[in-house]
Structure formats: C-alpha cells, structure tokens
Design a protein around this motif. Structure first.
Motif, PDB file in Angstrom:
ATOM      1  N   PRO A   1       1.210  -1.094   0.105  1.00 34.31           N
ATOM      2  CA  PRO A   1      -0.034   0.116  -0.135  1.00 34.31           C
ATOM      3  C   PRO A   1       0.571   1.117  -0.116  1.00 34.31           C
ATOM      4  O   PRO A   1       2.084   1.497   0.630  1.00 34.31           O
ATOM      5  CB  PRO A   1      -1.024  -0.273   1.086  1.00 34.31           C
ATOM      6  N   TYR A   2       0.308   2.146  -0.843  1.00 34.88           N
ATOM      7  CA  TYR A   2       1.604   3.322  -0.696  1.00 34.88           C
ATOM      8  C   TYR A   2       1.642   3.860   0.570  1.00 34.88           C
ATOM      9  O   TYR A   2       2.223   5.033   0.843  1.00 34.88           O
ATOM     10  CB  TYR A   2       0.325   4.188  -1.746  1.00 34.88           C
ATOM     11  N   ILE A   3       0.243   3.530   1.739  1.00 31.54           N
ATOM     12  CA  ILE A   3       0.350   4.329   3.078  1.00 31.54           C
ATOM     13  C   ILE A   3       2.014   3.917   3.116  1.00 31.54           C
ATOM     14  O   ILE A   3       2.345   4.297   4.499  1.00 31.54           O
ATOM     15  CB  ILE A   3      -0.807   4.272   3.688  1.00 31.54           C
ATOM     16  N   ALA A   4       2.424   2.710   3.444  1.00 35.92           N
ATOM     17  CA  ALA A   4       3.368   2.558   3.770  1.00 35.92           C
ATOM     18  C   ALA A   4       4.598   1.967   3.110  1.00 35.92           C
ATOM     19  O   ALA A   4       5.620   1.537   3.360  1.00 35.92           O
ATOM     20  CB  ALA A   4       3.167   0.590   3.817  1.00 35.92           C
ATOM     21  N   THR A   5       4.799   2.970   2.224  1.00 37.43           N
ATOM     22  CA  THR A   5       6.019   3.776   1.715  1.00 37.43           C
ATOM     23  C   THR A   5       6.287   4.966   2.634  1.00 37.43           C
ATOM     24  O   THR A   5       5.714   5.616   2.947  1.00 37.43           O
ATOM     25  CB  THR A   5       5.866   3.919   0.581  1.00 37.43           C
ATOM     26  N   ASP A   6       8.052   5.330   2.377  1.00 35.88           N
ATOM     27  CA  ASP A   6       8.176   6.428   2.275  1.00 35.88           C
ATOM     28  C   ASP A   6       9.229   6.879   2.149  1.00 35.88           C
ATOM     29  O   ASP A   6      10.337   6.270   0.796  1.00 35.88           O
ATOM     30  CB  ASP A   6       8.623   7.246   4.314  1.00 35.88           C
TER      31      ASP A   6
ATOM     32  N   GLU B   1      10.646   1.854 -10.050  1.00 36.72           N
ATOM     33  CA  GLU B   1      10.348   2.625 -10.650  1.00 36.72           C
ATOM     34  C   GLU B   1       9.181   2.619 -10.537  1.00 36.72           C
ATOM     35  O   GLU B   1       8.267   4.132 -11.223  1.00 36.72           O
ATOM     36  CB  GLU B   1      10.633   1.711 -12.310  1.00 36.72           C
ATOM     37  N   PHE B   2       8.132   2.384  -9.789  1.00 39.52           N
ATOM     38  CA  PHE B   2       6.183   2.603 -10.112  1.00 39.52           C
ATOM     39  C   PHE B   2       6.385   3.600  -8.987  1.00 39.52           C
ATOM     40  O   PHE B   2       5.483   4.379  -9.018  1.00 39.52           O
ATOM     41  CB  PHE B   2       5.892   0.740  -9.537  1.00 39.52           C
ATOM     42  N   LEU B   3       7.090   3.548  -7.738  1.00 34.94           N
ATOM     43  CA  LEU B   3       6.844   4.023  -6.599  1.00 34.94           C
ATOM     44  C   LEU B   3       7.296   5.578  -6.925  1.00 34.94           C
ATOM     45  O   LEU B   3       7.153   6.339  -5.928  1.00 34.94           O
ATOM     46  CB  LEU B   3       7.420   3.218  -5.724  1.00 34.94           C
ATOM     47  N   ASN B   4       8.059   5.694  -8.146  1.00 31.93           N
ATOM     48  CA  ASN B   4       9.058   6.878  -7.837  1.00 31.93           C
ATOM     49  C   ASN B   4       9.103   7.367  -9.945  1.00 31.93           C
ATOM     50  O   ASN B   4      10.108   7.106 -10.536  1.00 31.93           O
ATOM     51  CB  ASN B   4      10.699   6.366  -7.656  1.00 31.93           C
TER      52      ASN B   4
ATOM     53  N   LEU C   1      14.119   8.532 -17.123  1.00 30.32           N
ATOM     54  CA  LEU C   1      15.136   7.891 -17.104  1.00 30.32           C
ATOM     55  C   LEU C   1      15.713   6.666 -15.692  1.00 30.32           C
ATOM     56  O   LEU C   1      16.191   6.093 -16.237  1.00 30.32           O
ATOM     57  CB  LEU C   1      16.270   8.528 -17.944  1.00 30.32           C
ATOM     58  N   ASN C   2      14.757   6.816 -15.146  1.00 28.48           N
ATOM     59  CA  ASN C   2      14.916   6.247 -13.931  1.00 28.48           C
ATOM     60  C   ASN C   2      16.272   6.304 -13.214  1.00 28.48           C
ATOM     61  O   ASN C   2      17.253   5.416 -12.472  1.00 28.48           O
ATOM     62  CB  ASN C   2      15.355   4.431 -14.452  1.00 28.48           C
ATOM     63  N   ILE C   3      16.896   7.456 -13.218  1.00 30.94           N
ATOM     64  CA  ILE C   3      17.499   8.258 -12.108  1.00 30.94           C
ATOM     65  C   ILE C   3      17.879   9.323 -11.563  1.00 30.94           C
ATOM     66  O   ILE C   3      16.473  10.269 -12.081  1.00 30.94           O
ATOM     67  CB  ILE C   3      19.329   8.589 -13.733  1.00 30.94           C
ATOM     68  N   ILE C   4      17.598   9.653 -10.311  1.00 31.89           N
ATOM     69  CA  ILE C   4      17.254  10.654  -9.582  1.00 31.89           C
ATOM     70  C   ILE C   4      19.198  11.290  -9.296  1.00 31.89           C
ATOM     71  O   ILE C   4      19.593  10.736  -9.283  1.00 31.89           O
ATOM     72  CB  ILE C   4      17.185  10.217  -8.231  1.00 31.89           C
ATOM     73  N   PRO C   5      18.405  12.605  -9.896  1.00 40.94           N
ATOM     74  CA  PRO C   5      19.556  13.688 -10.936  1.00 40.94           C
ATOM     75  C   PRO C   5      20.031  14.517  -9.562  1.00 40.94           C
ATOM     76  O   PRO C   5      19.472  14.171  -8.113  1.00 40.94           O
ATOM     77  CB  PRO C   5      18.902  14.499 -11.246  1.00 40.94           C
ATOM     78  N   LYS C   6      21.015  14.735  -9.508  1.00 40.68           N
ATOM     79  CA  LYS C   6      21.497  16.094  -8.417  1.00 40.68           C
ATOM     80  C   LYS C   6      21.665  17.064  -8.805  1.00 40.68           C
ATOM     81  O   LYS C   6      21.504  17.369 -10.186  1.00 40.68           O
ATOM     82  CB  LYS C   6      23.370  15.650  -8.624  1.00 40.68           C
ATOM     83  N   ASP C   7      20.922  18.222  -8.327  1.00 37.21           N
ATOM     84  CA  ASP C   7      20.277  19.624  -8.286  1.00 37.21           C
ATOM     85  C   ASP C   7      20.386  20.358  -7.199  1.00 37.21           C
ATOM     86  O   ASP C   7      19.924  20.221  -6.139  1.00 37.21           O
ATOM     87  CB  ASP C   7      19.037  19.801  -9.063  1.00 37.21           C
ATOM     88  N   THR C   8      21.501  21.286  -7.213  1.00 39.35           N
ATOM     89  CA  THR C   8      21.907  22.191  -6.262  1.00 39.35           C
ATOM     90  C   THR C   8      20.742  23.281  -6.028  1.00 39.35           C
ATOM     91  O   THR C   8      20.403  23.730  -5.037  1.00 39.35           O
ATOM     92  CB  THR C   8      23.001  23.007  -6.453  1.00 39.35           C
ATOM     93  N   THR C   9      19.226  23.458  -6.622  1.00 33.31           N
ATOM     94  CA  THR C   9      18.559  24.588  -6.703  1.00 33.31           C
ATOM     95  C   THR C   9      17.140  23.586  -6.414  1.00 33.31           C
ATOM     96  O   THR C   9      16.461  24.264  -5.404  1.00 33.31           O
ATOM     97  CB  THR C   9      18.469  24.793  -8.202  1.00 33.31           C
TER      98      THR C   9
ATOM     99  N   THR D   1      15.761  19.927  -4.228  1.00 32.37           N
ATOM    100  CA  THR D   1      15.379  18.520  -3.494  1.00 32.37           C
ATOM    101  C   THR D   1      14.814  17.741  -3.959  1.00 32.37           C
ATOM    102  O   THR D   1      13.657  17.775  -4.863  1.00 32.37           O
ATOM    103  CB  THR D   1      15.398  19.041  -1.800  1.00 32.37           C
ATOM    104  N   TYR D   2      15.162  16.676  -4.175  1.00 27.68           N
ATOM    105  CA  TYR D   2      14.770  15.169  -4.730  1.00 27.68           C
ATOM    106  C   TYR D   2      14.745  14.410  -3.938  1.00 27.68           C
ATOM    107  O   TYR D   2      15.668  14.221  -2.724  1.00 27.68           O
ATOM    108  CB  TYR D   2      15.105  14.646  -6.451  1.00 27.68           C
ATOM    109  N   THR D   3      13.373  13.604  -3.945  1.00 26.07           N
ATOM    110  CA  THR D   3      13.380  12.388  -3.478  1.00 26.07           C
ATOM    111  C   THR D   3      13.068  10.966  -3.562  1.00 26.07           C
ATOM    112  O   THR D   3      13.282  10.820  -4.436  1.00 26.07           O
ATOM    113  CB  THR D   3      12.130  12.773  -2.531  1.00 26.07           C
ATOM    114  N   LEU D   4      13.695  10.146  -2.865  1.00 32.04           N
ATOM    115  CA  LEU D   4      13.238   8.591  -3.119  1.00 32.04           C
ATOM    116  C   LEU D   4      12.058   7.718  -2.020  1.00 32.04           C
ATOM    117  O   LEU D   4      12.358   7.971  -1.333  1.00 32.04           O
ATOM    118  CB  LEU D   4      14.826   7.766  -3.155  1.00 32.04           C
TER     119      LEU D   4
END
Length: 201
Positions: A121-126, A151-154, A159-167, A169-172
C-alpha cells in the motif's frame, strides 16, 4: 494526445504554474503526491473563478479561456448544461464522464467492482531526500527490491535516474521495510553510481 501527462493530466505550462518541475530527467506531473496537491489547488482556483464545480471541471479539462468563451457565446449563461454545446467536443463529454465515474465509485458494490491492491500500500512507503545522483536499479540492488516496483513508486524520474541539482531537492520513495537498508548503505549507492558513470565514459 495534446501533451497532458500524469494522473491528473497536467499540461506543461499549467504544471509549471503549480510548481511541477519538468526537465530531461524529471517530470513531476507523474508524481502522484505532488500532482494531486497541484490538481487540488488548480481546481480550487478554478472554482474561485467560476463559483460552480461543473464549470470548474470543464475549465480543468479545456482551460478557463474556453469556458469564458462558451459563456459569452451562450449569451452569458453560467450553467454548464446551458453552455455545453459551445464548449470543445472533448470538454462537452468530460463533465458527464466525470459524473459517470463518480456514480461507479459510489455504487461499486452494485456492480461487483473491487479495487485492485498493489503489493505494498502507498501508505506503507515513505521518502528520503537524496544527496547525489543515483540510478533506481542501484537502489534495487542494494535493497534487494524489484527494480520495476521501485520505478512504479518513483514515476517522475523519466530515465530512472534521480539527478543531483543544487537548486532543488529530490526524493526517493521506498517501502518502510527497505528504507533502513537504503540509509545504512546510502554512501555505497552514491559511490557505486559515481564509478558507474566514470566507467560509462
């Protein structure tokens, strides 16, 4: 077909107004939480303009400009059913389709319709804030979780890549049971990603 994307079918410009970020790596219109919050704000703003939920829904589909145009063409009517024939064809069917879906939800038991539940369940994720560029497949390897599920949760990471961006904030997003494993091995994931990038050059 006109470029609307995600659960709430945001166009690029409308998404931008509601702070849904889009670049070559990320499309936050695909994020179920962020896009739902944005859709609620957009519908609220449309209701404040038209003071009518049917007109707000029509405007959500085709834009407030088309609804205002239909109101003018109808001689100033501010009732969806009175202006329906003056709306774009897709929008003239959008509100009735919305009511039909709402009827199905409210009477699901009558038609023996039941929700299909996912493995977690989505509620069981963070979520956890990422500090560097990582690939979702590397997260899957470390946490021993199916990569397709991560991939389904994100879904906002194109591109299935979480980038780095100083401007920004990205989450997993991960299931609770995998968050601890990820946190314990976070630096290992970043090191692995860095080596992977160097080797691919």
């Amino acid at each position: 077909w006109v470029g609307a994307t995600g659960l709430w079918q945001f166009m690029y410009q409308t998404g931008k107004i509601y702070d849904l970020h889009v670049n070559s790596y990320v499309d936050e219109r695909m994020d179920p939480i962020k896009s739902t919050e944005a859709a609620a704000k957009y519908l609220r703003d449309l209701y404040n303009i038209f003071d009518d939920w049917n007109l707000a829904l029509a405007a959500y589909n085709s834009g407030p400009g088309n609804v205002n145009k239909a109101i003018r063409r109808s001689g100033g009517q501010k009732n969806y059913w009175a202006i329906r024939s003056f709306l774009p064809r897709e929008t003239s069917g959008y509100v009735p389709a919305f009511f039909a879906v709402m009827y199905i939800f409210e009477n699901a038991d009558l038609y023996n319709l039941k929700p299909s539940l996912g493995p977690t369940p989505y509620i069981a994720t963070d979520t956890i804030h990422t500090k560097n560029l990582i690939k979702l497949e590397q997260v899957a390897q470390i946490t021993k979780t199916d990569v397709e599920f991560i991939e389904f949760l994100n879904p906002s990471y194109k591109l299935n890549i979480i980038p780095k961006d100083t401007t920004r904030t990205y989450t997993l997003r991960l299931p609770y049971k995998d968050l601890g494993v990820y946190v314990a091995n976070e630096e290992k994931v970043y090191d692995y990603a860095e080596q992977n990038i160097k080797n691919s050059k």
